[in-house]
Design a protein around this motif. Structure first.
Motif, PDB file in Angstrom:
ATOM      1  N   UNK A 284       0.869  -1.172   0.000  1.00 16.70           N
ATOM      2  CA  UNK A 284       0.000   0.000   0.000  1.00 16.70           C
ATOM      3  C   UNK A 284       0.910   1.227   0.000  1.00 16.70           C
ATOM      4  N   UNK A 285       0.853   2.006  -1.070  1.00 18.40           N
ATOM      5  CA  UNK A 285       1.769   3.135  -1.230  1.00 18.40           C
ATOM      6  C   UNK A 285       1.595   4.128  -0.077  1.00 18.40           C
ATOM      7  N   UNK A 286       2.721   4.440   0.573  1.00 17.96           N
ATOM      8  CA  UNK A 286       2.771   5.406   1.677  1.00 17.96           C
ATOM      9  C   UNK A 286       4.122   6.111   1.611  1.00 17.96           C
ATOM     10  N   UNK A 287       4.262   7.016   0.665  1.00 18.81           N
ATOM     11  CA  UNK A 287       5.547   7.687   0.444  1.00 18.81           C
ATOM     12  C   UNK A 287       6.006   8.476   1.664  1.00 18.81           C
TER      13      UNK A 287
ATOM     14  N   UNK B 226      19.152  -0.544  -6.616  1.00 19.73           N
ATOM     15  CA  UNK B 226      18.834   0.847  -6.964  1.00 19.73           C
ATOM     16  C   UNK B 226      18.104   0.939  -8.295  1.00 19.73           C
ATOM     17  N   UNK B 227      18.482   0.096  -9.239  1.00 20.00           N
ATOM     18  CA  UNK B 227      17.762   0.059 -10.521  1.00 20.00           C
ATOM     19  C   UNK B 227      16.313  -0.360 -10.313  1.00 20.00           C
ATOM     20  N   UNK B 228      16.115  -1.388  -9.492  1.00 18.40           N
ATOM     21  CA  UNK B 228      14.762  -1.872  -9.211  1.00 18.40           C
ATOM     22  C   UNK B 228      13.938  -0.797  -8.498  1.00 18.40           C
ATOM     23  N   UNK B 229      14.550  -0.133  -7.524  1.00 22.78           N
ATOM     24  CA  UNK B 229      13.843   0.928  -6.800  1.00 22.78           C
ATOM     25  C   UNK B 229      13.421   2.060  -7.713  1.00 22.78           C
ATOM     26  N   UNK B 230      14.320   2.446  -8.605  1.00 16.05           N
ATOM     27  CA  UNK B 230      14.010   3.506  -9.563  1.00 16.05           C
ATOM     28  C   UNK B 230      12.900   3.066 -10.513  1.00 16.05           C
TER      29      UNK B 230
ATOM     30  N   UNK C 269       5.090   3.614 -10.503  1.00 14.31           N
ATOM     31  CA  UNK C 269       4.020   3.966  -9.561  1.00 14.31           C
ATOM     32  C   UNK C 269       3.845   5.463  -9.337  1.00 14.31           C
ATOM     33  N   UNK C 270       4.639   6.296  -9.984  1.00 16.89           N
ATOM     34  CA  UNK C 270       4.574   7.735  -9.686  1.00 16.89           C
ATOM     35  C   UNK C 270       3.226   8.370 -10.009  1.00 16.89           C
ATOM     36  N   UNK C 271       2.447   7.757 -10.862  1.00 18.89           N
ATOM     37  CA  UNK C 271       1.130   8.311 -11.205  1.00 18.89           C
ATOM     38  C   UNK C 271       0.044   7.942 -10.198  1.00 18.89           C
TER      39      UNK C 271
END
Length: 145
Positions: free
Chosen positions: A70-73, A121-125, A131-133
């Motif tokens: 669950x996205x929680x930035x 780091x590649x995977x995280x990016x 998911x940025x949208x």
């Protein structure tokens, strides 16, 4: 009758076209009667591109961690602090967490594994870009492809 048939054919063609174009998308929105904050998408994680991260996610899920994030930035920094507490750094490695720090399921009790920095780091990016949208509260089911 002829107009109805042409309208029906046009509608079917539009539906087939939309389905065909969506086939290349790695994200699939699951719709239903739930409000947008509980919307769920499926993210097909590319194991060929990030094999160490993919293997870690698989292992963590097999060990009982949830495949859903669950996205929680806003909670990411605090989650990272809790999940990595007591896990020392190792030269030449990153500490990969599952669930990720950006997930409300992350934090204390997360599964942590040492992996190559390039893979982590590649995977995280990649995940962040995919998911940025989506808003915080969106549920993301990870499927290893």
């Amino acid at each position: 009758m002829k107009k109805k048939l042409l309208s029906f054919i046009a509608l079917v063609l539009l539906a087939v076209g939309a389905y065909w174009f969506e086939g290349g998308n790695l994200l699939t929105k699951i719709t239903g009667e739930n409000p947008p904050s509980s919307a769920q998408i499926t993210l097909q994680f590319p194991s060929g591109r990030y094999p160490e991260t993919a293997q870690h996610i698989k292992e963590a899920i097999q060990a009982g961690k949830s495949p859903v994030c669950t996205i929680d930035r806003e909670g990411a920094e605090q989650n990272r602090k809790h999940s990595l507490a007591g896990v020392p750094t190792r030269k030449g490695f990153d500490r990969d967490e599952w669930p990720m720090a950006m997930c409300s399921e992350g934090g204390k009790g997360a599964n942590v594994k040492y992996i190559a920095p390039k893979d982590n780091r590649g995977a995280g990016s990649w995940v962040s870009h995919q998911l940025d949208q989506y808003e915080d509260g969106t549920r993301v089911k990870f499927v290893i492809k």
